[in-house]
Design an enzyme around this catalytic site. Structure first.
Site, PDB file in Angstrom:
ATOM      1  N   LYS A   1       1.347  -4.680   9.105  1.00 53.80           N
ATOM      2  CA  LYS A   1       0.025  -5.249   9.224  1.00 53.80           C
ATOM      3  C   LYS A   1      -0.576  -5.616   7.874  1.00 53.80           C
ATOM      4  O   LYS A   1      -1.495  -6.412   7.795  1.00 53.80           O
ATOM      5  CB  LYS A   1      -0.901  -4.222   9.904  1.00 53.80           C
ATOM      6  CG  LYS A   1      -0.516  -3.814  11.292  1.00 53.80           C
ATOM      7  CD  LYS A   1      -1.501  -2.708  11.759  1.00 53.80           C
ATOM      8  CE  LYS A   1      -1.036  -2.130  13.075  1.00 53.80           C
ATOM      9  NZ  LYS A   1      -1.798  -0.906  13.407  1.00 53.80           N
ATOM     10  N   GLY A   2      -0.072  -4.978   6.813  1.00 56.47           N
ATOM     11  CA  GLY A   2      -0.739  -5.010   5.505  1.00 56.47           C
ATOM     12  C   GLY A   2      -1.063  -6.374   4.939  1.00 56.47           C
ATOM     13  O   GLY A   2      -2.024  -6.529   4.201  1.00 56.47           O
TER      14      GLY A   2
ATOM     15  N   ASP B   1       6.280  -2.000  -3.904  1.00 59.19           N
ATOM     16  CA  ASP B   1       6.224  -0.691  -4.562  1.00 59.19           C
ATOM     17  C   ASP B   1       7.632  -0.404  -5.109  1.00 59.19           C
ATOM     18  O   ASP B   1       7.998  -0.904  -6.172  1.00 59.19           O
ATOM     19  CB  ASP B   1       5.753   0.311  -3.495  1.00 59.19           C
ATOM     20  CG  ASP B   1       5.495   1.697  -4.019  1.00 59.19           C
ATOM     21  OD1 ASP B   1       5.416   1.875  -5.236  1.00 59.19           O
ATOM     22  OD2 ASP B   1       5.379   2.636  -3.211  1.00 59.19           O
TER      23      ASP B   1
ATOM     24  N   LYS C   1       3.410  -3.111  -7.914  1.00 54.81           N
ATOM     25  CA  LYS C   1       3.372  -1.809  -8.614  1.00 54.81           C
ATOM     26  C   LYS C   1       4.676  -1.705  -9.372  1.00 54.81           C
ATOM     27  O   LYS C   1       5.573  -0.924  -9.012  1.00 54.81           O
ATOM     28  CB  LYS C   1       3.329  -0.691  -7.558  1.00 54.81           C
ATOM     29  CG  LYS C   1       1.999  -0.029  -7.367  1.00 54.81           C
ATOM     30  CD  LYS C   1       2.177   1.214  -6.501  1.00 54.81           C
ATOM     31  CE  LYS C   1       1.097   1.304  -5.472  1.00 54.81           C
ATOM     32  NZ  LYS C   1       1.252   2.510  -4.610  1.00 54.81           N
TER      33      LYS C   1
ATOM     34  N   PHE D   1      -2.567   4.639  -5.401  1.00 53.72           N
ATOM     35  CA  PHE D   1      -2.542   4.235  -3.997  1.00 53.72           C
ATOM     36  C   PHE D   1      -3.773   3.397  -3.697  1.00 53.72           C
ATOM     37  O   PHE D   1      -4.898   3.825  -3.937  1.00 53.72           O
ATOM     38  CB  PHE D   1      -2.488   5.461  -3.065  1.00 53.72           C
ATOM     39  CG  PHE D   1      -2.088   5.073  -1.671  1.00 53.72           C
ATOM     40  CD1 PHE D   1      -0.747   4.950  -1.326  1.00 53.72           C
ATOM     41  CD2 PHE D   1      -3.053   4.770  -0.714  1.00 53.72           C
ATOM     42  CE1 PHE D   1      -0.377   4.548  -0.048  1.00 53.72           C
ATOM     43  CE2 PHE D   1      -2.685   4.365   0.565  1.00 53.72           C
ATOM     44  CZ  PHE D   1      -1.344   4.250   0.899  1.00 53.72           C
ATOM     45  N   VAL D   2      -3.539   2.199  -3.209  1.00 50.58           N
ATOM     46  CA  VAL D   2      -4.661   1.279  -2.982  1.00 50.58           C
ATOM     47  C   VAL D   2      -4.859   0.997  -1.496  1.00 50.58           C
ATOM     48  O   VAL D   2      -3.915   1.090  -0.699  1.00 50.58           O
ATOM     49  CB  VAL D   2      -4.455  -0.059  -3.735  1.00 50.58           C
ATOM     50  CG1 VAL D   2      -4.544   0.156  -5.238  1.00 50.58           C
ATOM     51  CG2 VAL D   2      -3.131  -0.725  -3.368  1.00 50.58           C
TER      52      VAL D   2
ATOM     53  N   ASP E   1      -3.949  -0.174   4.180  1.00 53.93           N
ATOM     54  CA  ASP E   1      -4.578   0.988   4.816  1.00 53.93           C
ATOM     55  C   ASP E   1      -4.188   2.315   4.198  1.00 53.93           C
ATOM     56  O   ASP E   1      -3.195   2.426   3.467  1.00 53.93           O
ATOM     57  CB  ASP E   1      -4.156   1.043   6.289  1.00 53.93           C
ATOM     58  CG  ASP E   1      -2.708   1.544   6.447  1.00 53.93           C
ATOM     59  OD1 ASP E   1      -1.815   0.957   5.808  1.00 53.93           O
ATOM     60  OD2 ASP E   1      -2.503   2.526   7.174  1.00 53.93           O
TER      61      ASP E   1
ATOM     62  N   ARG F   1      -8.613  -1.135   6.115  1.00 54.79           N
ATOM     63  CA  ARG F   1      -8.073  -2.506   6.050  1.00 54.79           C
ATOM     64  C   ARG F   1      -9.195  -3.530   5.940  1.00 54.79           C
ATOM     65  O   ARG F   1      -9.016  -4.631   5.439  1.00 54.79           O
ATOM     66  CB  ARG F   1      -7.244  -2.821   7.305  1.00 54.79           C
ATOM     67  CG  ARG F   1      -5.981  -1.993   7.440  1.00 54.79           C
ATOM     68  CD  ARG F   1      -5.106  -2.568   8.540  1.00 54.79           C
ATOM     69  NE  ARG F   1      -4.091  -1.633   9.004  1.00 54.79           N
ATOM     70  CZ  ARG F   1      -2.896  -1.460   8.435  1.00 54.79           C
ATOM     71  NH1 ARG F   1      -2.560  -2.147   7.373  1.00 54.79           N
ATOM     72  NH2 ARG F   1      -2.031  -0.596   8.918  1.00 54.79           N
TER      73      ARG F   1
HETATM   74  P1  IMP Z   1       8.299  -0.359  -0.912  1.00 54.78           P
HETATM   75  O1  IMP Z   1       9.439  -0.468   0.055  1.00 54.78           O
HETATM   76  O2  IMP Z   1       8.324   0.968  -1.646  1.00 54.78           O
HETATM   77  O3  IMP Z   1       8.218  -1.518  -1.871  1.00 54.78           O
HETATM   78  O4  IMP Z   1       6.975  -0.274  -0.047  1.00 54.78           O
HETATM   79  C1  IMP Z   1       6.276  -1.386   0.348  1.00 54.78           C
HETATM   80  C2  IMP Z   1       5.316  -1.059   1.454  1.00 54.78           C
HETATM   81  O5  IMP Z   1       4.722   0.253   1.315  1.00 54.78           O
HETATM   82  C3  IMP Z   1       4.150  -2.030   1.402  1.00 54.78           C
HETATM   83  O6  IMP Z   1       4.416  -3.199   2.148  1.00 54.78           O
HETATM   84  C4  IMP Z   1       3.021  -1.203   1.981  1.00 54.78           C
HETATM   85  O7  IMP Z   1       3.028  -1.293   3.393  1.00 54.78           O
HETATM   86  C5  IMP Z   1       3.342   0.214   1.573  1.00 54.78           C
HETATM   87  N1  IMP Z   1       2.616   0.612   0.352  1.00 54.78           N
HETATM   88  C6  IMP Z   1       3.126   0.862  -0.861  1.00 54.78           C
HETATM   89  N2  IMP Z   1       2.170   1.196  -1.746  1.00 54.78           N
HETATM   90  C7  IMP Z   1       1.000   1.159  -1.056  1.00 54.78           C
HETATM   91  C8  IMP Z   1      -0.375   1.395  -1.429  1.00 54.78           C
HETATM   92  O8  IMP Z   1      -0.737   1.718  -2.577  1.00 54.78           O
HETATM   93  N3  IMP Z   1      -1.287   1.240  -0.447  1.00 54.78           N
HETATM   94  C9  IMP Z   1      -0.958   0.869   0.838  1.00 54.78           C
HETATM   95  N4  IMP Z   1       0.305   0.638   1.221  1.00 54.78           N
HETATM   96  C10 IMP Z   1       1.283   0.782   0.286  1.00 54.78           C
END
Ligand code: IMP
Length: 184
Positions: A53-54, A112, A140, A161-162, A168, A174
């Site tokens: 959803k993000g 991330d 990040k 963490f944002v 969310d 959101r």
């Molecule tokens: P990755 O696989 O570690 O790159 O994670 C990516 C997903 O983790 C993003 O699409 C978000 O849904 C979630 N995510 C990572 N960091 C944050 C944050 O600081 N706030 C909210 N969701 C996050």
């Protein structure tokens, strides 16, 4: 009503520690990204793929800043329980249209570790698009575990963490129109 709601967030009566990116900077950067993407995809068959959803608010604003013909489709994913951090995700809602032979712009809220986007890129490439580029509102980069080419990046942010602008914490926040940092 609206002012009272936002005042509550900005006066420390909740889990929000501070605003990291205010609404006006967000919208300005999104429109810059829209302009660059529009140049790059002029005369191309652009298929925007947004990950739910993000990224739904970012994708909606970005789409309104595109001055080329583009379709939008959504994919919904969830991490496999028992394999956290593996980057293997379960597709809970797949695309409705074929992307074969089309130019995919994969729109993510935040990269991330990079594992999720890396997995999505792999499965979308298997569908035979003409090209695939990644667009992420937030990066990040300090937490990256895998090298990922982010063609269009909104902001590089520190390891915090944002929430807000679609993102969310336990499904909340959101609806904030800015990016905020949660209280540690
Ligand atoms: P990755 O696989 O570690 O790159 O994670 C990516 C997903 O983790 C993003 O699409 C978000 O849904 C979630 N995510 C990572 N960091 C944050 C944050 O600081 N706030 C909210 N969701 C996050």
């Amino acid at each position: 009503m609206k002012e009272n709601f936002h005042k509550k967030f900005l006066t420390g009566e909740n889990e929000i520690a501070k605003v990291l990116i205010p609404q006006n900077r967000l919208l300005q950067r999104v429109s810059e990204l829209g302009a660059v993407i529009s140049q790059d995809y002029e005369d191309k068959d652009l298929a925007v793929v947004a990950i739910l959803k993000g990224s739904f608010i970012f994708a909606a604003d970005l789409l309104r800043d595109l001055t080329v013909n583009a379709t939008i489709d959504f994919m919904s994913i969830s991490s496999y329980a028992g394999q956290p951090g593996s980057g293997v995700v379960r597709i809970t809602k797949d695309l409705e249209e074929s992307v074969t032979g089309r130019h995919i712009l994969l729109v993510e809220d935040i990269i991330d570790t990079g594992l999720t986007a890396n997995y999505l890129i792999r499965i979308l490439k298997e569908r035979g698009p003409a090209s695939l580029s990644l667009c992420a509102l937030l990066d990040k980069s300090a937490r990256r575990l895998i090298d990922l080419p982010i063609a269009y990046r909104g902001f590089d942010i520190p390891d915090v963490f944002v929430v807000g602008y679609g993102m969310d914490f336990q499904q909340k926040y959101r609806n904030l129109p800015y990016i905020a940092v949660l209280r540690a």
